[in-house]
Design a protein around this motif. Structure first.
Motif, mmCIF file in Angstrom:
data_model
loop_
_atom_site.group_PDB
_atom_site.id
_atom_site.type_symbol
_atom_site.label_atom_id
_atom_site.label_comp_id
_atom_site.label_asym_id
_atom_site.label_seq_id
_atom_site.Cartn_x
_atom_site.Cartn_y
_atom_site.Cartn_z
ATOM 1 N N ASP A 170 50.468 36.283 38.840
ATOM 2 C CA ASP A 170 49.008 35.949 38.577
ATOM 3 C C ASP A 170 48.513 34.630 38.361
ATOM 4 N N ARG A 211 49.419 33.297 49.301
ATOM 5 C CA ARG A 211 50.059 34.522 50.029
ATOM 6 C C ARG A 211 50.704 33.964 51.115
ATOM 7 N N ARG A 246 46.038 44.521 51.451
ATOM 8 C CA ARG A 246 45.702 44.446 50.041
ATOM 9 C C ARG A 246 45.038 42.970 50.000
ATOM 10 N N GLU A 247 43.753 43.131 49.900
ATOM 11 C CA GLU A 247 43.118 41.498 49.883
ATOM 12 C C GLU A 247 43.404 40.829 48.749
ATOM 13 N N ARG A 248 43.815 39.676 48.936
ATOM 14 C CA ARG A 248 44.133 38.556 47.742
ATOM 15 C C ARG A 248 43.569 37.095 48.580
ATOM 16 N N ARG A 290 45.338 31.042 44.770
ATOM 17 C CA ARG A 290 44.748 31.092 43.702
ATOM 18 C C ARG A 290 45.572 30.550 42.587
#
Lengths: 314, 72
Positions: A177, A182, A194-196, A200
């Motif tokens: 996290d 990705r 699975r959208e990320r 980030r």
């Protein structure tokens, strides 16, 4: 034995970024210390890595054919298959085993740890350790909170027999996290999406993790080396953010001017940051033979690593 | 020492400013603290009080931090 680095030609300044992102040179500089970074255009990461490696081999005075192993710390290689290390092996004309190590920004420390294990098996080994990243491939260029941070480049170190490595420690605490990038998703018709976001980073969480961790790891590495903070001639931290370097320096009993930085012109080059910094310091004459260096890195994983070594190049 | 005095002392030392300039309603923005300075402050407060503080966007003034400490 030898060190080298290579950077892409293209310089991207903060002003260039504020042309398409809602940000400014002042904002980026005060929060990160970064003024500009290098970004790949036509260069491949393998080419940069091979150039860095050739410079390191030349300094070490050995041929690629004499290498026992090639370890590449990277998260952004040209291909998923083959490894960057195998591409470099081909370009150098080496014939030894070669593989990549992914420990995110701590990758170079992890690769040094693996090299240390190789020397335990064969004390006469010659190991090429590379840290190389094209972070510009992973970055979400519309996200002003992360796009401004990263840069591309490669650094290489040739390691030979000896006892210059005084201590080494690496850690991992699995948690995607705080910081993730990705993977390429492919086009499997069976995959459930699975959208990320592509990349980030929770900057506050990383800062809170990084600062005490650096202090803990550097102190532990110095103690394990049987030394004190006074014995350290230079500290080379992973170049993630100048504010993190400043905060760590404040908490360690080592003068700030011993903390070396190049993030101002290189940005955060992830696993490549420490070997690039090493090479630049060496070439500028800031690392006299026998200098005692403390290295420390932290990054996605979350991973951390630190070591103390005596600088011996020839 | 009351939480406010201790927090004010930490900020005064960190920013090198007179402690009298810091009131409960003083915002971090007024003190020239950016987001990473606020993280630094929270880390110092955690250490001083032996507590863990969840970082949210709600920490805007000195009193906000005092409230979190007193609730811990």
């Amino acid at each position: 034995m030898g060190v080298g680095s290579a950077l892409p030609e293209h310089v991207v300044t903060n002003d260039m970024l504020s042309g398409f992102l809602d940000t400014s040179d002042e904002w980026i500089t005060t929060r990160t210390g970064i003024k500009e970074r290098r970004v790949v255009t036509t260069e491949t990461l393998a080419e940069l890595s091979a150039t860095a490696a050739k410079r390191a081999l030349a300094m070490a005075g050995i041929e690629a054919a004499q290498l026992s192993y090639i370890l590449c710390a990277t998260t952004s290689a040209d291909y998923a298959i083959p490894s960057l290390a195998c591409q470099v092996q081909q370009m150098l004309g080496a014939s030894c085993p070669a593989m990549d190590v992914n420990a995110a920004c701590t990758g170079f420390l992890y690769a040094l740890d693996m090299a240390d294990a190789l020397f335990a098996r064969d004390p006469n080994a010659r190991v090429l350790v590379i840290g190389a990243e094209a972070m510009s491939r992973l970055v979400e260029w519309n996200d002003r909170s992360t796009a401004v941070l990263f840069g591309d480049g490669a650094g290489a170190l040739v390691l030979g027999p000896g006892s210059d490595l005084k201590s080494m420690l690496v850690t991992a605490a699995g948690d995607p996290d705080p910081l993730y990038a990705r993977h390429a998703n492919g086009n499997s018709p069976y995959a459930v999406k699975r959208e990320r976001a592509p990349l980030r980073m929770d900057g506050h969480a990383v800062y809170r993790f990084a600062v005490p961790t650096i202090v803990r790891d550097v102190s532990a590495a110095i103690a394990r080396a049987g030394m004190t903070e006074d014995d350290i001639d230079a500290v080379l931290l992973h170049q993630a953010n100048l504010r993190i370097v400043d905060a760590a320096a404040q908490r360690l009993n080592i003068p700030r001017d011993k903390f070396k930085t190049n993030i101002q012109s290189r940005g955060n080059t992830s696993a490549a940051s420490i070997p690039i910094l090493m090479d630049e310091l060496q070439r500028e004459g800031h690392l006299p033979q026998g200098s005692v260096l403390a290295l420390a890195a932290f990054g996605g994983g979350l991973t951390t690593g630190a070591c103390v070594l005596a600088w011996g190049v020839s | 020492m009351a939480s406010f005095e201790k927090v004010a002392q930490i900020i005064a030392e960190h920013r090198d400013i007179p402690q009298d300039n810091i009131k409960p309603e003083t915002s971090f923005q007024e003190l020239g603290l950016d987001s990473l300075d606020t993280v630094e402050l929270v880390m110092s407060v955690e250490e001083a009080f032996g507590i863990t503080i969840e970082m949210t966007g709600d920490l805007k003034t000195v009193q906000d931090v005092v409230n979190v400490i007193d609730a811990a």
